[in-house]
Every structure is written in C-alpha cells, then in structure tokens.
Design an enzyme around this catalytic site. Structure first.
Site, PDB file in Angstrom:
ATOM      1  N   CYS A   8      40.755  46.784  31.783  1.00  0.00           N
ATOM      2  CA  CYS A   8      40.177  45.437  31.690  1.00  0.00           C
ATOM      3  C   CYS A   8      39.528  45.110  33.036  1.00  0.00           C
ATOM      4  CB  CYS A   8      41.251  44.410  31.298  1.00  0.00           C
ATOM      5  SG  CYS A   8      42.636  44.283  32.450  1.00  0.00           S
ATOM      6  N   ASN A  11      43.113  44.159  35.655  1.00  0.00           N
ATOM      7  CA  ASN A  11      44.326  44.974  35.499  1.00  0.00           C
ATOM      8  C   ASN A  11      45.602  44.167  35.786  1.00  0.00           C
ATOM      9  OD1 ASN A  11      45.803  48.022  36.930  1.00  0.00           O
ATOM     10  ND2 ASN A  11      45.725  47.386  34.810  1.00  0.00           N
ATOM     11  N   CYS A  13      46.261  41.321  33.365  1.00  0.00           N
ATOM     12  CA  CYS A  13      46.599  40.625  32.107  1.00  0.00           C
ATOM     13  C   CYS A  13      46.544  41.579  30.903  1.00  0.00           C
ATOM     14  CB  CYS A  13      45.656  39.453  31.856  1.00  0.00           C
ATOM     15  SG  CYS A  13      45.763  38.136  33.080  1.00  0.00           S
ATOM     16  N   ARG A  14      45.326  41.913  30.479  1.00  0.00           N
ATOM     17  CA  ARG A  14      45.188  42.605  29.193  1.00  0.00           C
ATOM     18  C   ARG A  14      45.543  44.086  29.234  1.00  0.00           C
ATOM     19  NH1 ARG A  14      39.172  40.820  28.508  1.00  0.00           N
ATOM     20  NH2 ARG A  14      39.401  41.151  30.747  1.00  0.00           N
ATOM     21  N   SER A  15      45.007  44.836  30.199  1.00  0.00           N
ATOM     22  CA  SER A  15      45.255  46.283  30.163  1.00  0.00           C
ATOM     23  C   SER A  15      46.711  46.660  30.484  1.00  0.00           C
ATOM     24  CB  SER A  15      44.264  47.061  31.033  1.00  0.00           C
ATOM     25  OG  SER A  15      44.357  46.710  32.384  1.00  0.00           O
ATOM     26  N   ASP A 124      40.104  37.011  27.253  1.00  0.00           N
ATOM     27  CA  ASP A 124      40.593  37.094  28.623  1.00  0.00           C
ATOM     28  C   ASP A 124      41.499  35.897  28.924  1.00  0.00           C
ATOM     29  OD1 ASP A 124      40.982  37.237  31.298  1.00  0.00           O
ATOM     30  OD2 ASP A 124      38.898  37.719  31.779  1.00  0.00           O
TER      31      ASP A 124
HETATM   32  P1  4NP Z   1      42.400  40.913  32.986  1.00  0.00           P
HETATM   33  O1  4NP Z   1      42.226  39.368  33.353  1.00  0.00           O
HETATM   34  O2  4NP Z   1      41.022  41.510  33.126  1.00  0.00           O
HETATM   35  O3  4NP Z   1      42.890  40.897  31.597  1.00  0.00           O
HETATM   36  O4  4NP Z   1      43.387  41.463  34.004  1.00  0.00           O
HETATM   37  C1  4NP Z   1      41.575  38.932  34.511  1.00  0.00           C
HETATM   38  C2  4NP Z   1      42.256  38.871  35.687  1.00  0.00           C
HETATM   39  C3  4NP Z   1      41.601  38.420  36.836  1.00  0.00           C
HETATM   40  C4  4NP Z   1      40.278  38.044  36.780  1.00  0.00           C
HETATM   41  C5  4NP Z   1      39.597  38.133  35.582  1.00  0.00           C
HETATM   42  C6  4NP Z   1      40.238  38.575  34.443  1.00  0.00           C
HETATM   43  N1  4NP Z   1      39.615  37.546  37.936  1.00  0.00           N
HETATM   44  O5  4NP Z   1      38.428  37.226  37.863  1.00  0.00           O
HETATM   45  O6  4NP Z   1      40.228  37.502  39.016  1.00  0.00           O
END
Ligand code: 4NP
Length: 158
Positions: A8, A11, A13-15, A124
C-alpha cells in the site's frame, strides 16, 4: 515456495493488515510454512513505524496481532524476490508498475482482482475512506479469502 508481497502507500494500515489476515488463512490450512508473506509501502513516509493504532486495535478484536510489524518501503530487489506483488489500490498499482523492471511487471496485480464484487480499491483508512478500520478489515478478509482460493486453484498445493 511462493513468495507474496502486499503493498500500500504507507505500509501502516492496509498492507500489514492484508499480511496478517493472509498469514492467518494460511496457518488454518497448515500452509504457513509453505508460503512467504510480507508487506511494504510505495512511500518512505512511515519507515520503521508499527501499524497505525486504530488498525491494530480493530485487527486485535478479530484475533490478528500486528504489533511486531514495522513499515518498510518497497525496494528494487523485491520485484525479483517475490512471485506475487499485490497492490491495495489502483494508485499503488500504477506506482508499482512504474517502478517494476519490465521482466517482473506481470507479478504486479490488484489485491481485489479476484473479488470484483468488492470493487477495485481497498479504501485508505488513513484518510478516513471506506467507513473506518472495521469496514476496511471486512474487505481485506474477503479479498484475502478470494485470493487464497485463486492461488490454491492455480499455484499452491492444498
Ligand atoms: P496505508 O495508509 O497506505 O494503508 O498504510 C496510509 C498511511 C499513511 C499515509 C497514507 C496512507 N500517509 O500519507 O502518511
């Protein structure tokens, strides 16, 4: 031994959620020693950080422990090291396809490719998409099940 990487943006939340959910599905089937599972982010925003607390809490309610994981950014060697690289949304997919060496580009797919009824993107939760961590976990659990079913039919030995 198949090697699977979930990717994602951050790294956190989702992945990492997809990683622990998929690992749990493999463990139930005694396949956890047959498959390597990992996760990474396309960005360097959160390198070294544990998964976000809201996601950890929601996951723990369902029996998934994520506290041991630390965010990392995808690196060039991952494209050769892994057999399957699953992007959690279309933006991640576009970034990965841009980064991937030509000979490894076919390894890069959308995580929800085998669960079209769920849509194309895992929302997200960091940006409050998709109704929150529990709804995101619902999608990840269903998507992981669809993915494992596909891999069992095509690649992994049941
Ligand atoms: P992830 O979520 O891609 O599912 O880990 C996010 C975590 C942080 C950010 C964006 C999405 N960020 O912009 O910091």
């Amino acid at each position: 031994m198949p090697r699977i990487l979930f990717v994602c943006l951050g790294n956190i939340c989702r992945s990492p959620s997809a990683q622990v959910v998929f690992e749990a599905l493999l463990r139930i089937r005694n396949l956890d020693t047959d498959v390597v599972v990992d996760s990474a982010g396309t960005s360097d925003y959160h390198i070294g950080e544990p998964p976000c607390a809201l996601m950890q809490d929601a996951a723990r309610q369902r029996g998934y422990e994520m506290a041991h994981l630390r965010a990392r950014q995808i690196e060039p060697g991952d494209f050769a090291r892994f057999d399957y690289i699953f992007a959690m949304d279309r933006a991640n997919l576009a970034d990965l396809l841009w980064m991937a060496p030509l000979e490894h580009r076919s390894k890069v797919r959308l995580f929800l490719e085998h669960a079209p009824e769920l849509g194309e993107d895992v929302p997200d939760p960091y940006y409050g998409e998709g109704g929150g961590p529990d709804q995101v976990l619902d999608i990840i659990e269903e998507g992981a099940m669809a993915l494992l079913t596909h891999l069992l039919q095509t690649e992994l030995c049941p």
